[in-house]
Design a protein around this motif. Structure first.
Motif, mmCIF file in Angstrom:
data_model
loop_
_atom_site.group_PDB
_atom_site.id
_atom_site.type_symbol
_atom_site.label_atom_id
_atom_site.label_comp_id
_atom_site.label_asym_id
_atom_site.label_seq_id
_atom_site.Cartn_x
_atom_site.Cartn_y
_atom_site.Cartn_z
ATOM 1 N N GLU A 140 41.761 -21.741 2.989
ATOM 2 C CA GLU A 140 40.433 -21.305 3.410
ATOM 3 C C GLU A 140 40.605 -20.209 4.454
ATOM 4 O O GLU A 140 41.636 -20.147 5.138
ATOM 5 N N ALA A 141 39.600 -19.362 4.618
ATOM 6 C CA ALA A 141 39.678 -18.272 5.605
ATOM 7 C C ALA A 141 40.009 -18.798 6.993
ATOM 8 O O ALA A 141 40.797 -18.196 7.728
ATOM 9 N N GLY A 142 39.455 -19.924 7.379
ATOM 10 C CA GLY A 142 39.701 -20.501 8.698
ATOM 11 C C GLY A 142 41.091 -21.066 8.897
ATOM 12 O O GLY A 142 41.441 -21.505 9.983
ATOM 13 N N GLU A 143 41.903 -21.062 7.839
ATOM 14 C CA GLU A 143 43.291 -21.521 7.919
ATOM 15 C C GLU A 143 44.272 -20.360 7.956
ATOM 16 O O GLU A 143 45.475 -20.572 8.001
ATOM 17 N N ILE A 144 43.761 -19.136 7.926
ATOM 18 C CA ILE A 144 44.609 -17.941 7.864
ATOM 19 C C ILE A 144 44.617 -17.247 9.212
ATOM 20 O O ILE A 144 43.587 -17.099 9.864
ATOM 21 N N LEU A 145 45.784 -16.794 9.616
ATOM 22 C CA LEU A 145 45.945 -15.998 10.837
ATOM 23 C C LEU A 145 46.248 -14.570 10.425
ATOM 24 O O LEU A 145 47.248 -14.300 9.774
ATOM 25 N N SER A 146 45.377 -13.647 10.787
ATOM 26 C CA SER A 146 45.586 -12.230 10.514
ATOM 27 C C SER A 146 46.123 -11.576 11.772
ATOM 28 O O SER A 146 45.557 -11.721 12.853
ATOM 29 N N VAL A 147 47.216 -10.847 11.637
ATOM 30 C CA VAL A 147 47.887 -10.215 12.767
ATOM 31 C C VAL A 147 47.735 -8.707 12.650
ATOM 32 O O VAL A 147 47.933 -8.141 11.572
ATOM 33 N N GLY A 148 47.371 -8.054 13.740
ATOM 34 C CA GLY A 148 47.206 -6.605 13.715
ATOM 35 C C GLY A 148 47.373 -6.001 15.092
ATOM 36 O O GLY A 148 47.529 -6.719 16.073
ATOM 37 N N ASP A 149 47.320 -4.681 15.146
ATOM 38 C CA ASP A 149 47.475 -4.014 16.446
ATOM 39 C C ASP A 149 46.235 -3.227 16.850
ATOM 40 O O ASP A 149 46.256 -2.524 17.851
ATOM 41 N N ARG A 150 45.163 -3.367 16.082
ATOM 42 C CA ARG A 150 43.921 -2.657 16.421
ATOM 43 C C ARG A 150 42.752 -3.626 16.413
ATOM 44 O O ARG A 150 42.465 -4.254 15.399
ATOM 45 N N CYS A 151 42.082 -3.703 17.526
ATOM 46 C CA CYS A 151 40.939 -4.596 17.631
ATOM 47 C C CYS A 151 39.761 -4.073 16.811
ATOM 48 O O CYS A 151 39.065 -4.840 16.161
ATOM 49 N N ASP A 152 39.561 -2.763 16.817
ATOM 50 C CA ASP A 152 38.399 -2.190 16.137
ATOM 51 C C ASP A 152 38.502 -2.271 14.622
ATOM 52 O O ASP A 152 37.511 -2.182 13.929
ATOM 53 N N ASN A 153 39.675 -2.474 14.100
ATOM 54 C CA ASN A 153 39.870 -2.494 12.653
ATOM 55 C C ASN A 153 40.433 -3.835 12.203
ATOM 56 O O ASN A 153 39.761 -4.576 11.507
ATOM 57 N N ASP A 154 41.617 -4.153 12.607
ATOM 58 C CA ASP A 154 42.302 -5.358 12.146
ATOM 59 C C ASP A 154 41.612 -6.638 12.603
ATOM 60 O O ASP A 154 41.267 -7.495 11.795
ATOM 61 N N ILE A 155 41.439 -6.772 13.904
ATOM 62 C CA ILE A 155 40.960 -8.024 14.472
ATOM 63 C C ILE A 155 39.480 -8.252 14.163
ATOM 64 O O ILE A 155 39.079 -9.335 13.743
ATOM 65 N N ARG A 156 38.667 -7.253 14.364
ATOM 66 C CA ARG A 156 37.228 -7.385 14.106
ATOM 67 C C ARG A 156 36.962 -7.752 12.636
ATOM 68 O O ARG A 156 36.163 -8.639 12.338
ATOM 69 N N ALA A 157 37.630 -7.080 11.709
ATOM 70 C CA ALA A 157 37.415 -7.345 10.280
ATOM 71 C C ALA A 157 37.849 -8.759 9.909
ATOM 72 O O ALA A 157 37.154 -9.451 9.172
ATOM 73 N N ALA A 158 38.983 -9.189 10.428
ATOM 74 C CA ALA A 158 39.471 -10.530 10.107
ATOM 75 C C ALA A 158 38.547 -11.603 10.672
ATOM 76 O O ALA A 158 38.295 -12.619 10.017
ATOM 77 N N ARG A 159 38.038 -11.396 11.876
ATOM 78 C CA ARG A 159 37.092 -12.360 12.454
ATOM 79 C C ARG A 159 35.819 -12.428 11.612
ATOM 80 O O ARG A 159 35.299 -13.506 11.367
ATOM 81 N N ARG A 160 35.338 -11.281 11.162
ATOM 82 C CA ARG A 160 34.149 -11.272 10.307
ATOM 83 C C ARG A 160 34.399 -12.002 8.996
ATOM 84 O O ARG A 160 33.477 -12.555 8.412
ATOM 85 N N ALA A 161 35.640 -12.001 8.549
ATOM 86 C CA ALA A 161 36.007 -12.710 7.319
ATOM 87 C C ALA A 161 36.232 -14.197 7.571
ATOM 88 O O ALA A 161 36.496 -14.947 6.642
ATOM 89 N N GLY A 162 36.138 -14.627 8.831
ATOM 90 C CA GLY A 162 36.290 -16.040 9.170
ATOM 91 C C GLY A 162 37.712 -16.478 9.446
ATOM 92 O O GLY A 162 38.007 -17.666 9.487
ATOM 93 N N MET A 163 38.616 -15.515 9.649
ATOM 94 C CA MET A 163 40.018 -15.834 9.891
ATOM 95 C C MET A 163 40.317 -15.928 11.386
ATOM 96 O O MET A 163 39.596 -15.389 12.207
ATOM 97 N N HIS A 164 41.409 -16.602 11.697
ATOM 98 C CA HIS A 164 41.947 -16.571 13.048
ATOM 99 C C HIS A 164 42.649 -15.228 13.209
ATOM 100 O O HIS A 164 43.087 -14.625 12.225
ATOM 101 N N THR A 165 42.771 -14.760 14.438
ATOM 102 C CA THR A 165 43.359 -13.440 14.657
ATOM 103 C C THR A 165 44.314 -13.439 15.844
ATOM 104 O O THR A 165 44.152 -14.209 16.794
ATOM 105 N N ALA A 166 45.287 -12.546 15.767
ATOM 106 C CA ALA A 166 46.249 -12.356 16.849
ATOM 107 C C ALA A 166 46.622 -10.877 16.923
ATOM 108 O O ALA A 166 47.361 -10.382 16.073
ATOM 109 N N PRO A 167 46.103 -10.170 17.917
ATOM 110 C CA PRO A 167 46.551 -8.793 18.094
ATOM 111 C C PRO A 167 47.938 -8.766 18.742
ATOM 112 O O PRO A 167 48.268 -9.645 19.540
ATOM 113 N N VAL A 168 48.710 -7.770 18.359
ATOM 114 C CA VAL A 168 50.043 -7.571 18.919
ATOM 115 C C VAL A 168 49.975 -6.374 19.849
ATOM 116 O O VAL A 168 49.406 -5.334 19.494
ATOM 117 N N HIS A 169 50.565 -6.496 21.017
ATOM 118 C CA HIS A 169 50.550 -5.441 22.032
ATOM 119 C C HIS A 169 51.581 -4.373 21.657
ATOM 120 O O HIS A 169 52.688 -4.336 22.185
#
Length: 101
Positions: free
Chosen positions: A32-61
């Motif tokens: 399920e979307a809520g069981e997936i962790l999406s990892v990215g380096d951009r909040c405006d693209n990677d993290i925001r989109a994954a949260r809208r899709a219902g996924m967990h998110t982890a930005p990398v510095h």
């Protein structure tokens, strides 16, 4: 529990499209979307989109957007958790999963 999934996108102007792609990915897979962790380096693209899709998110510095986005309110409040480098990711996933039980 979150399962690590990695993806990359460079089209910040297409967050809605990226969200649709991520929703399709979640619906096609065994999790399920809520069981997936999406990892990215951009909040405006990677993290925001994954949260809208219902996924967990982890930005990398890392990457060129770090100086612009890392300390923003969105980058601090939106993700499930944040990591300084990919070497921290597995330990943080284990920690997150343990706290979710």
């Amino acid at each position: 529990m979150a399962k690590p999934v990695s993806r990359s996108s460079s089209c910040a102007e297409h967050v809605q499209s990226v969200t649709g792609v991520l929703q399709g990915l979640a619906s096609a897979g065994p999790f399920e979307a809520g069981e997936i962790l999406s990892v990215g380096d951009r909040c405006d693209n990677d993290i925001r989109a994954a949260r809208r899709a219902g996924m967990h998110t982890a930005p990398v510095h890392r990457g060129p957007w770090v100086g612009i986005q890392w300390n923003s309110t969105e980058a601090q409040e939106l993700p499930t958790f944040r990591v300084e480098c990919l070497d921290e990711l597995l330990a943080r996933v284990v920690e997150f999963n343990a706290s979710a039980r």
